[in-house]
Design a protein around this motif. Structure first.
Motif, PDB file in Angstrom:
ATOM      1  N   UNK A   1       1.951   4.974   1.141  1.00 56.14           N
ATOM      2  CA  UNK A   1       1.989   5.538   2.489  1.00 56.14           C
ATOM      3  C   UNK A   1       1.062   6.763   2.570  1.00 56.14           C
ATOM      4  N   UNK A   2      -0.194   6.524   2.283  1.00 58.55           N
ATOM      5  CA  UNK A   2      -1.195   7.601   2.337  1.00 58.55           C
ATOM      6  C   UNK A   2      -2.300   7.149   3.281  1.00 58.55           C
ATOM      7  N   UNK A   3      -2.589   8.003   4.249  1.00 58.20           N
ATOM      8  CA  UNK A   3      -3.524   7.619   5.301  1.00 58.20           C
ATOM      9  C   UNK A   3      -4.940   7.408   4.770  1.00 58.20           C
ATOM     10  N   UNK A   4      -5.549   6.333   5.187  1.00 54.31           N
ATOM     11  CA  UNK A   4      -6.954   6.098   4.859  1.00 54.31           C
ATOM     12  C   UNK A   4      -7.557   5.341   6.035  1.00 54.31           C
ATOM     13  N   UNK A   5      -7.743   6.070   7.117  1.00 53.44           N
ATOM     14  CA  UNK A   5      -8.222   5.422   8.333  1.00 53.44           C
ATOM     15  C   UNK A   5      -9.671   5.029   8.181  1.00 53.44           C
ATOM     16  N   UNK A   6      -9.921   3.812   8.539  1.00 55.09           N
ATOM     17  CA  UNK A   6     -11.298   3.342   8.499  1.00 55.09           C
ATOM     18  C   UNK A   6     -11.632   2.979   9.933  1.00 55.09           C
ATOM     19  N   UNK A   7     -11.591   3.996  10.784  1.00 55.67           N
ATOM     20  CA  UNK A   7     -11.728   3.754  12.217  1.00 55.67           C
ATOM     21  C   UNK A   7     -13.188   3.581  12.617  1.00 55.67           C
TER      22      UNK A   7
ATOM     23  N   UNK B   1     -14.114   3.059  16.025  1.00 56.69           N
ATOM     24  CA  UNK B   1     -13.826   2.924  17.454  1.00 56.69           C
ATOM     25  C   UNK B   1     -15.008   2.410  18.262  1.00 56.69           C
TER      26      UNK B   1
ATOM     27  N   UNK C   1       0.839  -1.218   0.000  1.00 55.81           N
ATOM     28  CA  UNK C   1       0.000   0.000   0.000  1.00 55.81           C
ATOM     29  C   UNK C   1       0.859   1.247   0.000  1.00 55.81           C
TER      30      UNK C   1
END
Lengths: 475, 93
Positions: free
Chosen positions: B63-69, B71, B61
């Protein structure tokens, strides 16, 4: 009895990637608990990891810097153990084919340089964080850190005392920050180490039984923890007893190490190849690209400062020793021509201020633009060096530019010869007896006249002009 | 293979086994180990290890953030949690 200490260090460097080693969740420090977590990081069934190539590039950059062998085919393995902050029940790490093999690093001792060989450096994921003391009867788990890429660098057991261990960690810190492999922030755990310490009789070849001190995260603690452990082991051996091989923790509040209870039993990690990840292949083109974009290292910077900017060896060494200082210097050099004055200020006033505040330059209100402007104003004699110091203090506090401060406080230096001459004549006329004494041979009184002129101009008169005009008038 | 080894393996895997069946389990494990033993008699010193039967490389992947948080859902599905953390029986260091 004469004893000898043998130390090997395992350094964990948190790589400064934006995303995790096996997922695209953020690695940002300080996010609220369990927000930098996705399906992969919390180990839900049915998900598959993907590999963050940037972490590989950073590891390779490190490998190149220590002249190691780079394994272009790299495999991940599972290290199995149960702990609450390890959601999958195993850590993905590299056992058989680490990305970096061999290499060495030079460490600076008081009067010499010692080379420490590196066994290997491998990529692995960090675990989450356990908080043990906030909830009665429970440990609280924050998985934000779970999956953050780490490079574990293993040294050969060639370190002989606590001071060398600190020098090794300082060299590591300098290298990984220079390479932009890690931010090197020790307080946030970006650089920490485990120390393997053993003692043997001088002259004996076989290593003594070692203990491992876990998770030391400051230069000061490395020295204290190792020194405590050396003393403890020597006492055991001198009492005719045996050192137990175990994992210990350093408690800084008591300045002692003590055995860790949790991971003692059945330390059998049952490594096997990670079936969820295929081999990672780094192409020759990728290797070449990393080589082409290789950053300038401290020794090269030092030589360039001397060669191209005419700095002294001492100044070049100090400025290039810290990445943040060198970056600041490089940015300032673009905006001013008086390099020696700039380096004097960086090493003198600016370093003293940063030391006092215990901050790095990028955490202060100083910018390369502002500092270069200050140097330029001293250089073009708008202000004297002395006024420069008070402007500097103001810059640190308010973040204003030197020009704004000069303007608002009316600090512009008086360099107009006519104006200075007028003031000098006033001083001469008001102090006839001193003039007489001076002319009669009391040379020391010259300073008195300079002082009077500075007093009348509130320190703003150009000292060079004052000196030369005064000499002329007092003939 | 003896009772103690089986107990250790069970502890490492956090498995509890029926004491009455442990004899059978010891026998089964011995059979498996024998089978592996016969594989190990083959000389493979000149063959590179096969890490995966698939002739492919790892999925990567950027190195680009794609948070699928998620919580709240994560914590809700945990055996025990509060508004911020997973809670587990206290681990003493």
């Amino acid at each position: 009895m004469s004893w000898e200490t043998v130390i090997g260090l395992e350094t964990h460097v948190q790589l400064s990637t934006k995303t995790k080693l096996f997922s695209r969740a953020s690695t940002a420090f300080g996010a609220s608990p369990n927000t930098n977590v996705n399906l992969i990081d919390c180990g839900l069934p049915g998900v598959l990891p993907s590999v963050n190539k940037e972490a590989f590039y950073k590891a390779i950059r490190f490998g190149m810097a220590v002249n190691a062998q780079i394994n272009q085919t790299s495999i991940f393995d599972r290290k199995n153990y149960f702990y609450a902050d390890l959601p999958k029940g195993y850590q993905i790490t590299q056992m058989d084919l680490p990305i970096v093999l061999g290499g060495s690093i030079d460490i600076q001792l008081e009067e010499s340089v010692k080379t420490i060989n590196i066994t290997r450096a491998h990529l692995e994921e960090d675990a989450g964080k356990s908080i043990h003391d906030e909830y009665d009867g429970f440990s609280a788990i924050d998985l934000n850190r779970a999956g953050t890429p780490l490079l574990e660098i293993v040294s050969e057991p060639e370190i002989s005392n606590a001071k060398e261990a600190v020098a090794y960690m300082k060299a590591m810190h300098q290298l990984v920050t220079y390479l932009d492999v890690s931010d090197g922030n020790m307080a946030q755990g970006s650089l920490r180490c485990d120390a393997n310490v053993s003692i043997r009789k001088k002259g004996v070849k076989e290593l003594g039984t070692r203990t491992e001190i876990k998770n030391i995260n400051s230069f000061k603690f490395i020295e204290k923890a190792i020194n405590f452990e050396i003393k403890r082991q020597i006492k055991i051996l001198e009492d005719g007893e045996k050192v137990t091989q175990e994992t210990r923790l350093y408690d800084s509040s008591k300045d002692e190490t003590r055995p860790m209870r949790s991971k003692e039993f059945a330390n059998d990690y049952r490594y096997f190849p990670e079936p969820d990840l295929l081999p990672v292949i780094i192409s020759d083109q990728e290797i070449q690209k990393i080589r082409d974009e290789f950053p300038e290292l401290p020794k090269e910077k030092e030589a360039r400062y001397q060669r191209e900017l005419g700095l002294s060896e001492y100044d070049s060494q100090i400025i290039s020793s810290s990445k943040s200082m060198a970056d600041f210097f490089d940015a300032s050099v673009e905006k001013t021509k008086n390099y020696p004055l700039l380096s004097n200020w960086l090493i003198g006033e600016i370093s003293a201020y940063l030391n006092k505040e215990q901050i790095e330059i990028h955490e202060s209100k100083l910018t390369a633009d502002k500092v270069a402007m200050l140097i330029n104003r001293i250089d073009d004699q708008t202000i004297s060096g002395k006024i420069g110091k008070s402007i500097f203090e103001e810059m640190c506090l308010s973040g204003c530019t030197p020009d704004e401060i000069i303007e608002s406080q009316g600090l512009k230096q008086i360099s107009d010869d006519g104006a200075i001459e007028e003031i000098i004549m006033t001083v001469i006329n008001e102090n006839p007896s001193q003039v007489e004494a001076y002319l009669g041979g009391k040379d020391k009184l010259f300073g008195f006249f300079v002082g009077q002129v500075m007093k009348l101009t509130e320190g703003k008169a150009n000292p060079k002009a004052v000196n030369s005009i005064l000499k002329e008038k007092l003939k | 293979m003896d009772q103690e080894t089986v107990s250790t393996i069970c502890y490492l895997a956090r498995l509890e086994i029926d004491k009455n069946k442990s004899k059978k389990i010891i026998q089964d494990l011995e059979t498996i180990i024998e089978l592996i033993g016969s594989l190990q008699t083959i000389d493979t010193s000149s063959i590179d290890p096969l890490y995966s039967p698939l002739e492919m490389t790892a999925l990567t992947h950027e190195d680009i953030e794609n948070s699928d948080n998620k919580k709240e859902k994560f914590l809700e599905n945990a055996a025990l949690s509060n508004e911020d953390y997973f809670l587990v029986p206290r681990v003493v260091e």
